[in-house]
Design an enzyme around this catalytic site. Structure first.
Site, PDB file in Angstrom:
ATOM      1  N   HIS A  32      -4.883 -26.783 -14.625  1.00 32.21           N
ATOM      2  CA  HIS A  32      -3.814 -26.897 -15.695  1.00 32.21           C
ATOM      3  C   HIS A  32      -3.808 -25.523 -15.794  1.00 32.21           C
ATOM      4  CE1 HIS A  32      -4.770 -30.943 -17.780  1.00 32.21           C
ATOM      5  NE2 HIS A  32      -4.812 -31.080 -16.211  1.00 32.21           N
TER       6      HIS A  32
ATOM      7  N   ARG B 294      -0.629 -27.863 -12.748  1.00 29.03           N
ATOM      8  CA  ARG B 294       0.002 -28.235 -13.684  1.00 29.03           C
ATOM      9  C   ARG B 294       0.559 -27.431 -14.710  1.00 29.03           C
ATOM     10  NH1 ARG B 294      -1.796 -32.785 -18.190  1.00 29.03           N
ATOM     11  NH2 ARG B 294      -2.164 -30.767 -19.761  1.00 29.03           N
TER      12      ARG B 294
ATOM     13  N   ASP C 260       3.268 -32.867 -17.293  1.00 22.61           N
ATOM     14  CA  ASP C 260       2.857 -34.098 -17.965  1.00 22.61           C
ATOM     15  C   ASP C 260       3.998 -34.371 -19.139  1.00 22.61           C
ATOM     16  OD1 ASP C 260       1.740 -36.189 -19.014  1.00 22.61           O
ATOM     17  OD2 ASP C 260      -0.555 -35.420 -19.208  1.00 22.61           O
TER      18      ASP C 260
ATOM     19  N   HIS D  87       3.408 -36.850 -21.053  1.00 26.66           N
ATOM     20  CA  HIS D  87       2.783 -37.333 -22.324  1.00 26.66           C
ATOM     21  C   HIS D  87       3.433 -38.308 -23.097  1.00 26.66           C
ATOM     22  CE1 HIS D  87      -1.043 -37.414 -24.248  1.00 26.66           C
ATOM     23  NE2 HIS D  87      -1.701 -36.772 -23.147  1.00 26.66           N
TER      24      HIS D  87
ATOM     25  N   GLU E 140       4.698 -36.598 -15.074  1.00 26.50           N
ATOM     26  CA  GLU E 140       3.715 -37.790 -15.469  1.00 26.50           C
ATOM     27  C   GLU E 140       3.947 -38.407 -16.754  1.00 26.50           C
ATOM     28  OE1 GLU E 140      -0.241 -35.855 -15.656  1.00 26.50           O
ATOM     29  OE2 GLU E 140      -0.958 -37.469 -17.168  1.00 26.50           O
TER      30      GLU E 140
ATOM     31  N   HIS F  41      -6.652 -39.796 -13.104  1.00 30.51           N
ATOM     32  CA  HIS F  41      -6.939 -38.805 -14.375  1.00 30.51           C
ATOM     33  C   HIS F  41      -8.162 -38.198 -14.054  1.00 30.51           C
ATOM     34  CE1 HIS F  41      -7.054 -39.200 -18.907  1.00 30.51           C
ATOM     35  NE2 HIS F  41      -6.796 -38.020 -18.472  1.00 30.51           N
TER      36      HIS F  41
ATOM     37  N   ASP G  24     -12.367 -35.270 -20.924  1.00 28.10           N
ATOM     38  CA  ASP G  24     -12.937 -36.195 -21.450  1.00 28.10           C
ATOM     39  C   ASP G  24     -13.351 -37.463 -20.613  1.00 28.10           C
ATOM     40  OD1 ASP G  24      -9.960 -36.357 -21.737  1.00 28.10           O
ATOM     41  OD2 ASP G  24     -10.353 -38.386 -22.036  1.00 28.10           O
TER      42      ASP G  24
ATOM     43  N   TRP H   6       1.974 -39.930 -29.120  1.00 28.01           N
ATOM     44  CA  TRP H   6       1.418 -38.551 -28.761  1.00 28.01           C
ATOM     45  C   TRP H   6       1.343 -38.441 -27.210  1.00 28.01           C
ATOM     46  CZ3 TRP H   6      -3.298 -37.042 -26.536  1.00 28.01           C
ATOM     47  CH2 TRP H   6      -3.631 -35.674 -26.494  1.00 28.01           C
TER      48      TRP H   6
HETATM   49  C1  GCO Z   1      -4.103 -35.393 -18.711  1.00 26.32           C
HETATM   50  C2  GCO Z   1      -4.249 -36.191 -20.015  1.00 26.32           C
HETATM   51  C3  GCO Z   1      -5.014 -35.743 -20.946  1.00 26.32           C
HETATM   52  C4  GCO Z   1      -5.111 -36.691 -22.148  1.00 26.32           C
HETATM   53  C5  GCO Z   1      -6.403 -36.919 -22.573  1.00 26.32           C
HETATM   54  C6  GCO Z   1      -6.673 -37.920 -23.539  1.00 26.32           C
HETATM   55  O1  GCO Z   1      -2.967 -35.830 -17.992  1.00 26.32           O
HETATM   56  O2  GCO Z   1      -5.121 -34.837 -18.301  1.00 26.32           O
HETATM   57  O3  GCO Z   1      -2.914 -36.738 -20.638  1.00 26.32           O
HETATM   58  O4  GCO Z   1      -4.988 -34.307 -21.427  1.00 26.32           O
HETATM   59  O5  GCO Z   1      -4.425 -36.376 -23.274  1.00 26.32           O
HETATM   60  O6  GCO Z   1      -7.435 -37.207 -21.487  1.00 26.32           O
HETATM   61  O7  GCO Z   1      -8.232 -38.219 -23.786  1.00 26.32           O
HETATM   62 MG    MG Z   2      -1.867 -37.008 -18.798  1.00 23.84          MG
END
Ligand code: GCO
Ligand code: MG
Length: 403
Positions: free
Chosen positions: A123, A148, A211, A213, A237, A313, A317, A403
């Site tokens: 990232h 990214r 992304d 999002h 994405e 993914h 987290d 979001w």
């Molecule tokens: C990604 C994701 C994350 C999410 C996060 C939410 O592409 O890595 O969009 O940034 O926002 O994993 O828990």
């Molecule tokens: Mg994402």
């Protein structure tokens, strides 16, 4: 028969919250699985403790498929992120146990390696395009083959994907959801400029990703995809929310930019139409949120029929236990595309010692039997759970947005 005699849930916060399930058999073999659901960690912990663990005791740890079906069909209430993360944790732990008993890394049980390593993307983000590209340059120098790009949007105070800490992006940064402001109009002009400058500075040998999002409507996403075509992105994405899978038809009609979606999906049913109609190019469902290795393999096999590749993914987290499971899956699956890789902090890595390694832009799960990841329970106990939520987004006039 390898009887399950005990199972427990470990919640720890070495910088961010992680939920881990640890299963033990009568022979003293243990396996672990990730059950982390960002901002909803304790719900999965409770689902496991109250409803899953009592049903596991006494079962044969080797019957991975049967246990999966039992937990899925047997609950009567199917799917959903909480349920499927809990099932995923059981599934990962059972593959870990099977690998340890066999003395083989899990990827060998899945059919063996289909490639030498797993291409990952890092990232790069910054407040300005220049700052983002400085970070991207740094990733390139570290050997990353895919990066990214997320950059701040002039006129907006905070933007998804842009963080203070450049190596360890963590969006769940507040004990109650932080409110951020979004403007599609302002955003739409920034991304093509970011990609134009990126190609000039980074060249054409590196894959570039972005992304969205879930922020755009299908026609806006079609426009963005078209504007980015000259810069050949690897993918855009989550261009639009995907509860209604048919929304992607309109995007497809307007752009040849590859589309990736699915980090919030939790079953094959969430992506059935997207795959069948070939509306996407990459499916981003992940081991922990989509029912474990067992279910993700099913999604990947189905996707392979339609030329859709995987792009799991891999944000912070998802714990190192999930990352390890993803890497065994990625190494073996025929229609692999790319794996997201956000580095965990040193504190997290210390709690979860692991065998996977990074070199030359690729990760490899290593040769340790099972998943090749463990949890240091003593260390984990030093980091108690802390409430942390993802932000929410509103438009400039206060309307709630995605979001
Ligand atoms: C990604 C994701 C994350 C999410 C996060 C939410 O592409 O890595 O969009 O940034 O926002 O994993 O828990
Ligand atoms: Mg994402």
């Amino acid at each position: 028969m390898s009887k399950i005699t005990a199972a427990k849930v470990i919640v720890t916060c070495p910088g961010r919250n992680f939920v881990t399930l640890k299963i033990e058999t009568a022979d003293g073999v243990t396996g672990i699985g990730d059950a982390t659901l960002n901002g909803r960690e304790l719900s999965v912990a409770s689902y496991l403790n109250d409803h899953v663990i009592p049903c596991l005791i006494g079962r044969d740890a080797h019957q991975i498929e049967d246990i999966w079906q039992y937990l899925y069909k047997g609950a009567y209430w199917r799917r959903g992120p909480v349920t499927m993360s809990a099932i995923a944790a059981v599934d990962m732990a059972l593959w870990d146990i099977k690998g340890k008993v066999a003395g083989l890394p899990v990827y060998q049980l899945l059919g063996g390696a289909s490639r030498t390593g797993v291409m990952v993307y890092g990232h790069a983000n910054g407040e300005t395009i220049e700052e983002t590209l400085d970070v991207a340059q740094h990733y390139k120098e570290q050997g990353y083959k895919a990066i990214r790009l997320q950059s701040g949007v002039p006129g907006l105070k905070a933007t998804y994907g842009v963080s203070k800490d450049k190596m360890f992006y963590e969006p769940a940064d507040s004990d109650l959801p932080k409110e951020t402001i979004w403007s599609t109009h302002k955003y739409m002009r920034t991304v093509p400029e970011l990609f134009a400058q990126a190609r000039e500075r980074l060249g054409w040998d590196v894959h570039l990703l972005h992304d969205v999002h879930h922020r755009l409507t299908p026609i806006e996403a079609g426009r963005l995809g078209k504007d980015l075509e000259p810069y050949r992105p690897f993918w855009i994405e989550d261009a639009t929310p995907a509860e209604n899978q048919a929304r992607f038809r309109l995007i497809r009609q307007h752009t040849t930019t590859p589309l990736a979606v699915g980090e919030v999906f939790n079953s094959i049913w969430d992506c059935k139409q997207l795959i069948e109609e070939q509306l996407i190019d990459y499916i981003r469902a992940t081991v922990v949120h989509a029912g474990g290795i067992t279910h993700l393999r099913r999604i990947a096999s189905f996707a392979d029929l339609y030329g859709v590749r995987t792009g799991c993914h891999g944000a912070t987290d998802l714990s190192p236990a999930c990352m390890a499971a993803a890497l065994h899956f990625d190494l073996s699956v025929p229609n692999f595309g790319v794996q997201e890789y956000m580095r965990h902090t040193p504190e997290t890595d210390a709690v979860f010692p692991h065998a996977y390694t990074f070199s030359d832009g690729e990760l490899h799960p290593g040769e340790a039997p099972g998943l090749g990841v463990d949890i240091d329970e003593e260390l984990a106990a030093k980091y108690p759970y802390k409430p942390a939520y993802l932000p929410v987004a509103r438009l400039e006039d206060g309307t709630m947005h995605d979001w």
